[in-house]
Design a protein around this motif. Structure first.
Motif, PDB file in Angstrom:
ATOM      1  N   HIS A  72       0.713  -1.139  -0.172  1.00 53.93           N
ATOM      2  CA  HIS A  72      -0.089   0.002   0.052  1.00 53.93           C
ATOM      3  C   HIS A  72       0.945   1.181   0.021  1.00 53.93           C
ATOM      4  O   HIS A  72       0.506   2.407  -0.610  1.00 53.93           O
ATOM      5  N   ASP A  73       1.928   1.247   0.614  1.00 54.93           N
ATOM      6  CA  ASP A  73       3.086   2.484   0.697  1.00 54.93           C
ATOM      7  C   ASP A  73       3.415   2.668  -0.744  1.00 54.93           C
ATOM      8  O   ASP A  73       3.339   3.997  -1.182  1.00 54.93           O
ATOM      9  N   LEU A  74       3.772   1.474  -1.464  1.00 53.41           N
ATOM     10  CA  LEU A  74       4.179   1.710  -2.753  1.00 53.41           C
ATOM     11  C   LEU A  74       3.009   2.337  -3.787  1.00 53.41           C
ATOM     12  O   LEU A  74       3.060   3.269  -4.554  1.00 53.41           O
ATOM     13  N   LEU A  75       1.887   1.831  -3.475  1.00 55.03           N
ATOM     14  CA  LEU A  75       0.633   2.354  -4.360  1.00 55.03           C
ATOM     15  C   LEU A  75       0.327   3.923  -3.944  1.00 55.03           C
ATOM     16  O   LEU A  75      -0.042   4.628  -4.709  1.00 55.03           O
ATOM     17  N   THR A  76       0.320   4.154  -2.761  1.00 54.73           N
ATOM     18  CA  THR A  76       0.287   5.772  -2.179  1.00 54.73           C
ATOM     19  C   THR A  76       0.986   6.692  -3.272  1.00 54.73           C
ATOM     20  O   THR A  76       0.664   7.960  -3.294  1.00 54.73           O
ATOM     21  N   GLU A  77       2.305   6.095  -3.422  1.00 55.01           N
ATOM     22  CA  GLU A  77       3.252   7.047  -4.123  1.00 55.01           C
ATOM     23  C   GLU A  77       2.756   7.241  -5.530  1.00 55.01           C
ATOM     24  O   GLU A  77       3.105   8.447  -6.063  1.00 55.01           O
ATOM     25  N   ASP A  78       1.884   6.585  -6.158  1.00 58.07           N
ATOM     26  CA  ASP A  78       1.474   6.837  -7.323  1.00 58.07           C
ATOM     27  C   ASP A  78      -0.285   6.931  -7.417  1.00 58.07           C
ATOM     28  O   ASP A  78      -0.920   6.477  -8.066  1.00 58.07           O
ATOM     29  N   TYR A  79      -0.858   7.536  -6.365  1.00 57.92           N
ATOM     30  CA  TYR A  79      -2.156   7.868  -6.060  1.00 57.92           C
ATOM     31  C   TYR A  79      -2.988   6.442  -6.161  1.00 57.92           C
ATOM     32  O   TYR A  79      -4.116   6.569  -6.822  1.00 57.92           O
ATOM     33  N   TRP A  80      -2.565   5.621  -5.701  1.00 55.54           N
ATOM     34  CA  TRP A  80      -3.186   4.140  -5.415  1.00 55.54           C
ATOM     35  C   TRP A  80      -3.409   3.631  -6.774  1.00 55.54           C
ATOM     36  O   TRP A  80      -4.320   2.801  -7.230  1.00 55.54           O
ATOM     37  N   GLN A  81      -2.555   3.810  -7.712  1.00 62.53           N
ATOM     38  CA  GLN A  81      -2.817   3.471  -9.091  1.00 62.53           C
ATOM     39  C   GLN A  81      -1.869   2.169  -9.555  1.00 62.53           C
ATOM     40  O   GLN A  81      -2.515   1.063  -9.776  1.00 62.53           O
ATOM     41  N   THR A  82      -0.375   2.193  -9.302  1.00 61.52           N
ATOM     42  CA  THR A  82       0.239   1.227  -9.677  1.00 61.52           C
ATOM     43  C   THR A  82       1.399   1.263  -8.745  1.00 61.52           C
ATOM     44  O   THR A  82       1.865   2.056  -8.038  1.00 61.52           O
ATOM     45  N   ALA A  83       2.018   0.102  -8.701  1.00 65.19           N
ATOM     46  CA  ALA A  83       3.392   0.003  -7.833  1.00 65.19           C
ATOM     47  C   ALA A  83       4.459  -1.037  -8.724  1.00 65.19           C
ATOM     48  O   ALA A  83       3.930  -1.877  -9.375  1.00 65.19           O
ATOM     49  N   PRO A  84       5.807  -0.437  -8.590  1.00 63.82           N
ATOM     50  CA  PRO A  84       6.760  -1.315  -9.125  1.00 63.82           C
ATOM     51  C   PRO A  84       7.102  -2.883  -8.872  1.00 63.82           C
ATOM     52  O   PRO A  84       6.963  -2.729  -7.408  1.00 63.82           O
ATOM     53  N   LEU A  85       6.963  -3.573  -9.572  1.00 58.44           N
ATOM     54  CA  LEU A  85       7.113  -4.938  -9.239  1.00 58.44           C
ATOM     55  C   LEU A  85       8.370  -5.370  -8.681  1.00 58.44           C
ATOM     56  O   LEU A  85       8.515  -6.271  -7.659  1.00 58.44           O
ATOM     57  N   ARG A  86       9.299  -4.763  -9.031  1.00 69.35           N
ATOM     58  CA  ARG A  86      10.685  -4.924  -8.482  1.00 69.35           C
ATOM     59  C   ARG A  86      10.623  -4.758  -7.096  1.00 69.35           C
ATOM     60  O   ARG A  86      11.287  -5.433  -6.344  1.00 69.35           O
ATOM     61  N   GLN A  87      10.189  -3.516  -6.758  1.00 68.86           N
ATOM     62  CA  GLN A  87      10.192  -3.049  -5.339  1.00 68.86           C
ATOM     63  C   GLN A  87       9.258  -3.810  -4.564  1.00 68.86           C
ATOM     64  O   GLN A  87       9.742  -4.025  -3.254  1.00 68.86           O
ATOM     65  N   ILE A  88       8.215  -4.362  -4.874  1.00 67.53           N
ATOM     66  CA  ILE A  88       7.277  -5.339  -4.090  1.00 67.53           C
ATOM     67  C   ILE A  88       7.964  -6.647  -3.602  1.00 67.53           C
ATOM     68  O   ILE A  88       7.990  -6.704  -2.500  1.00 67.53           O
ATOM     69  N   VAL A  89       8.836  -7.097  -4.796  1.00 70.07           N
ATOM     70  CA  VAL A  89       9.675  -8.320  -4.329  1.00 70.07           C
ATOM     71  C   VAL A  89      10.857  -7.813  -3.431  1.00 70.07           C
ATOM     72  O   VAL A  89      10.946  -8.441  -2.371  1.00 70.07           O
ATOM     73  N   LEU A  90      11.344  -6.728  -3.573  1.00 70.08           N
ATOM     74  CA  LEU A  90      12.255  -6.337  -2.573  1.00 70.08           C
ATOM     75  C   LEU A  90      11.995  -6.118  -1.269  1.00 70.08           C
ATOM     76  O   LEU A  90      12.728  -6.201  -0.310  1.00 70.08           O
ATOM     77  N   ASN A  91      10.701  -5.607  -1.301  1.00 70.22           N
ATOM     78  CA  ASN A  91      10.289  -5.304   0.404  1.00 70.22           C
ATOM     79  C   ASN A  91       9.945  -6.696   1.051  1.00 70.22           C
ATOM     80  O   ASN A  91      10.232  -6.640   2.428  1.00 70.22           O
ATOM     81  N   GLU A  92       9.925  -7.889   0.539  1.00 72.64           N
ATOM     82  CA  GLU A  92       9.789  -8.935   1.028  1.00 72.64           C
ATOM     83  C   GLU A  92      11.306  -9.608   1.512  1.00 72.64           C
ATOM     84  O   GLU A  92      11.328 -10.279   2.354  1.00 72.64           O
ATOM     85  N   LEU A  93      12.038  -9.406   0.224  1.00 74.20           N
ATOM     86  CA  LEU A  93      13.515 -10.062   0.516  1.00 74.20           C
ATOM     87  C   LEU A  93      14.689  -9.074   1.024  1.00 74.20           C
ATOM     88  O   LEU A  93      15.843  -9.385   1.072  1.00 74.20           O
ATOM     89  N   LYS A  94      14.104  -7.958   1.670  1.00 71.52           N
ATOM     90  CA  LYS A  94      15.215  -6.866   2.109  1.00 71.52           C
ATOM     91  C   LYS A  94      16.020  -7.362   3.085  1.00 71.52           C
ATOM     92  O   LYS A  94      17.216  -7.029   3.075  1.00 71.52           O
ATOM     93  N   PRO A  95      15.582  -8.337   4.024  1.00 69.33           N
ATOM     94  CA  PRO A  95      16.428  -8.867   5.134  1.00 69.33           C
ATOM     95  C   PRO A  95      17.727  -9.365   4.492  1.00 69.33           C
ATOM     96  O   PRO A  95      18.800  -9.885   5.163  1.00 69.33           O
ATOM     97  N   PHE A  96      17.615  -9.951   3.210  1.00 69.11           N
ATOM     98  CA  PHE A  96      18.670 -10.949   2.762  1.00 69.11           C
ATOM     99  C   PHE A  96      19.376  -9.892   1.563  1.00 69.11           C
ATOM    100  O   PHE A  96      20.448 -10.638   0.950  1.00 69.11           O
TER     101      PHE A  96
END
Length: 384
Positions: A233-257
């Protein structure tokens, strides 16, 4: 040569920008300006009268009488020289003036001889051209004619100023309407997103409760899933709830590694924006895959790693997202004895929410997850 009056206070690029700000070039004839050149010709008893604007590479006539053309090259322009003089320029005999004697309109048809032009000047003192009258015989202007021609030039500029003000007001009104429409669409999308989010949270509560054995376990699992939902949702709010970059969605989950000395994941795929209705379930699916890999799969051992690969495939029904999650180097994999929330999300929720085709293979070497889903191409709220 050092006299400051010999040097204009404007540059040619500034002058051309000022000319274009009036939005008059290449507009069709208008009675207001046609009447002004008729009055100029009649008052000065001249067969030709022009409202001449000096553009880049040409002089263009907003209105003309007696010449029969709407523009000429600059090498035929007498107004180009006249506009550099303040006030009124009068040339009694063009053929006797070395600046104009070789001008094609003087040396040949229509054999112009007399010129009088009042500069068309912006309030800031930037010349745009001239209101001029021409004749085929040498002559002069009376004092009254000269005064009238100057006043008519001022009237031309007043009309230009009025035109510019109206155009700018219309642009502001159009921009305000666009903002209002955009805000209305944004509110609609926000309502839709909140409703969907509440439904997702409600489903998370029930599914997490059914798949956990204690309150502490429920709290940990539920909190992590809500956190994963919030990241998307944080990514979506940056683009007025429209789109979010797939790469960043993946990185959000794998960030600890991401800062591990030994690479723990590989991302292979083009830059791609996911519409909100696809980004949210994909983000939740990636969270469940990551959680499972940490607890039981490749990320539970130091040597294991994950490859996430995606691309866009063209089909008769439109573009589709193809995504693969593959685990390597982890413990031997076997199919689970009971289906938890993660398996339910991957195999049931994704097909229902985003019409995805899903495959989950519990290969002994590592879990393999494939998803093929249609991309939503249309934005509800347009770009600025």
């Amino acid at each position: 040569m050092l006299n400051d009056q010999l040097y204009p206070s404007w540059t040619e690029s500034n002058r051309l920008a000022a000319l274009r700000s009036y939005r008059v070039l290449d507009t069709p004839p208008e009675p207001t300006f046609d009447d002004l050149v008729q009055v100029a010709a009649s008052t000065c008893q001249a067969p030709i009268a022009l409202i001449s604007l000096i553009d880049e590479g040409r002089q263009w006539f907003k209105a003309e009488v007696g010449l029969g053309v709407r523009e000429t090259p600059l090498d035929r322009s007498i107004c180009l020289s006249a506009m550099l003089q303040s006030g009124l320029t009068v040339v009694p005999d063009l053929n006797e003036d070395p600046r104009f004697a070789r001008n094609p309109l003087v040396a040949g048809e229509p054999y112009l001889r007399f010129y009088a032009g009042a500069v068309l000047e912006t309030p800031a003192g930037v010349p745009l051209g001239a209101l001029c009258v021409l004749d085929h015989a040498p002559r002069a202007l009376t004092e009254e004619q000269a005064s009238t021609l100057t006043m008519l030039a001022q009237q031309v500029m007043s009309q230009f100023e009025l035109r510019r003000i109206i155009a700018e007001q219309n642009e502001r009104l159009a921009a305000n309407r666009q903002v209002e429409q955009r805000q209305a669409l944004l509110v609609r999308e926000l309502h839709h997103r909140v409703k969907n989010t509440l439904a997702t949270v409600q489903a998370l509560v029930g599914a997490t409760g059914r798949s956990t054995g204690s309150f502490d376990e429920f709290y940990r699992s539920f909190s992590r899933r809500i956190a994963a939902l919030a990241k998307t949702h944080d990514l979506l709010t940056e683009d007025y709830w429209q789109t979010a970059p797939l790469r960043q969605i993946v990185l959000n989950e794998l960030k600890p590694f991401a800062e591990s000395r030994v690479p723990r994941f590989m991302l292979i795929g083009p830059s791609l924006e996911l519409a909100a209705d696809l980004a949210v379930p994909v983000g939740m699916a990636l969270h469940e895959l990551t959680t499972n890999a940490i607890r039981y799969g490749a990320l539970s051992v130091p040597a294991g790693y994950v490859q996430i690969k995606w691309n866009v495939v063209e089909s008769d029904e439109g573009r589709r997202l193809h995504l693969e999650w593959t685990e390597f180097g982890g413990p031997p994999v076997s199919e689970p004895q009971h289906q938890g929330f993660g398996s339910t999300l991957l195999q049931r929720v994704l097909p229902m929410q985003c019409n995805a085709q899903v495959e989950v293979h519990y290969d002994r070497e590592g879990l393999l997850f494939r998803m093929d889903a249609p991309l939503v191409e249309q934005r509800l709220v347009p770009d600025y």
